[in-house]
Scaffold this motif. Structure first.
Motif, short mmCIF file in Angstrom:
data_model
loop_
_atom_site.label_atom_id
_atom_site.label_comp_id
_atom_site.label_asym_id
_atom_site.label_seq_id
_atom_site.Cartn_x
_atom_site.Cartn_y
_atom_site.Cartn_z
N SER A 230 8.48 -5.57 1.66
CA SER A 230 8.46 -4.83 0.58
C SER A 230 7.61 -3.54 1.06
O SER A 230 7.19 -3.48 2.36
N SER A 231 7.33 -2.60 0.18
CA SER A 231 6.93 -1.26 0.60
C SER A 231 5.23 -1.50 0.72
O SER A 231 4.99 -0.61 1.64
N ASP A 232 4.83 -2.32 0.45
CA ASP A 232 3.27 -2.51 0.89
C ASP A 232 3.30 -3.30 2.17
O ASP A 232 2.09 -3.58 2.44
N GLN A 233 4.40 -3.76 2.82
CA GLN A 233 4.44 -4.47 4.10
C GLN A 233 4.50 -3.39 5.50
O GLN A 233 4.63 -3.98 6.49
#
Length: 418
Positions: free
Chosen positions: A80-83
């Protein structure tokens, strides 16, 4: 009777078999974790590298981060984008400000080990660093090669030359770059072992030079360009204009208004608008353009025998681009480097011809001409350069290696602190 142990091995094996299978399965699972980590490292390396390359082009941080994320996903990252996190600069003191860092993590599913751990997934994280080597020397857009030549670059009359690039000469004269009359030169910087001089109302403005100008010489960036007759561009006895009665080109002219690549045996005279099809041209007997003519071409290199007539008149409109690949890549107009002395006259080329113009042993004479709506990057290398007349010249090399910063430096993957 009680001493009989013939079946004990089978019993022990039966008891140990689940443990052995468990250890084997766990070993396979650990190998799977390492495989996933290696894949993630490749994506991180790609993200750090591509983001810094993109940032080196136009210093747009948001765009560079978007490029890094896109390249990470293209390399197999599915988190995901927060990873994913990309930092420019990397905040690693050892790498300095010209660096990037990519931090990537994923949740990897557990199989057998989930029986021993109170979770069904495990986090795997990696980071990668890239650094950009500093470009020490910008490529000049105008270079006069002759050493110790007084006024090796001259701007005269009332011409106003706006050069978004470095102007250079290898002359150590105290007037190596000279402006006179009411002429002016604006450039990002000047590079010469000599000095800059003016008289009258002329002036020189260097927008990005510190401490005056760079007191250095410049190497010839076009010295290795192959000329017609070399192994890269073999000569031919065939003339593409052998069936044309006169060497005149333009609407209604004997040669028509379309020129084809190849070797021309008659003097080429442009009168009106002509289009040069993509390719390499060799004008062996001279080249002229009448006032008001227009020369159009994309992916074109013109080779010339500069000992013949070479005369481009006033008000000639150039719309020419050099090839971006092939043996003459980047070269728009070039004279025979084996010939010395004399001068060539090419009016209106600056800012309208995209690519190199190379006459290492001649004086190049030019003036302002009809300007395109958007200035291009013309790079002139000659023995000396003389710019006169009236009007304005705009030459924009800000997005190429002719700019002050020399464009983006070499980007490499590097190790940094975790």
């Amino acid at each position: 009777m009680f001493g009989d142990s013939s079946g004990s091995v089978a019993i022990i094996f039966g008891l140990l078999l689940p443990c052995l299978l468990g250890f084997a399965a766990l070993a396979i699972e650990v190998g799977y974790w390492y495989s996933e980590k290696n894949k993630l490292q490749i994506a991180a390396d790609t993200a750090a590298y591509s983001a810094l390359v993109a940032y080196g082009i136009d210093a747009d941080l948001d765009k560079a981060i978007a490029v890094g994320i896109a390249q990470a996903r293209a390399s197999g990252f599915s988190g995901s984008s927060d990873q994913i996190e990309i930092l420019i600069p990397s905040q690693d003191e050892a790498l300095g400000p010209n660096s990037s860092r990519a931090n990537l993590s994923v949740n990897t599913k557990l199989f057998l080990s989930s029986l021993f751990l109170d979770t069904g997934t495990v986090d795997i994280g990696v980071n990668a660093f890239a650094s950009m080597d500093e470009v020490l020397e910008a490529l000049p857009c105008m270079l006069a090669l002759k050493p110790n030549q007084s006024r090796s670059i001259v701007l005269a009359a009332s011409v106003q030359a706006n050069m978004d690039c470095v102007v250079a000469t290898n002359s150590a004269s105290n007037d190596a770059i000279w402006a006179e009359g009411s002429a002016s030169l604006t450039a990002t910087c000047a590079r010469t072992p000599g000095t800059i001089g003016t008289n009258g109302g002329a002036w020189v403005n260097l927008t990005e030079c510190e401490d005056g100008h760079d007191r250095e010489t410049s190497t010839d960036p076009m010295a290795s360009t192959p000329f017609w007759g070399s192994s890269a561009i073999p000569d031919t006895g065939f003339f593409v204009d052998q069936s044309i009665s006169q060497g005149r080109y333009g609407a209604g002219m004997p040669g028509g208004n379309i020129l084809k690549p190849g070797k021309y045996g008659k003097q080429v005279e442009i009168d009106g608008t002509v289009t040069l099809l993509p390719g390499i041209y060799y004008f062996t007997a001279g080249f002229r353009a009448a006032p008001g003519s227009r020369i159009i071409g994309d992916g074109v290199t013109i080779y010339l025998d500069q000992s013949k007539v070479l005369d481009i008149a006033q008000n000639v409109a150039w719309d020419l681009k050099a090839p971006t690949s092939g043996p003459s890549q980047g070269m728009a107009i070039m004279g025979d480097p084996s010939k010395s002395g004399g001068s060539v006259r090419l009016i209106g080329v600056l800012g309208n011809v995209e690519g190199g113009i190379y006459f290492p042993n001649q004086t190049l004479l030019t003036e302002s001409g009809p300007n395109l709506a958007s200035a291009r990057c013309t790079r002139i290398v000659a023995s000396t350069i003389d710019i006169r007349g009236s009007g304005t010249i705009n030459n924009d090399c800000s997005s190429t290696t002719s700019g002050r910063g020399g464009g983006a430096g070499r980007v490499r993957l590097a190790k940094g602190s975790a």
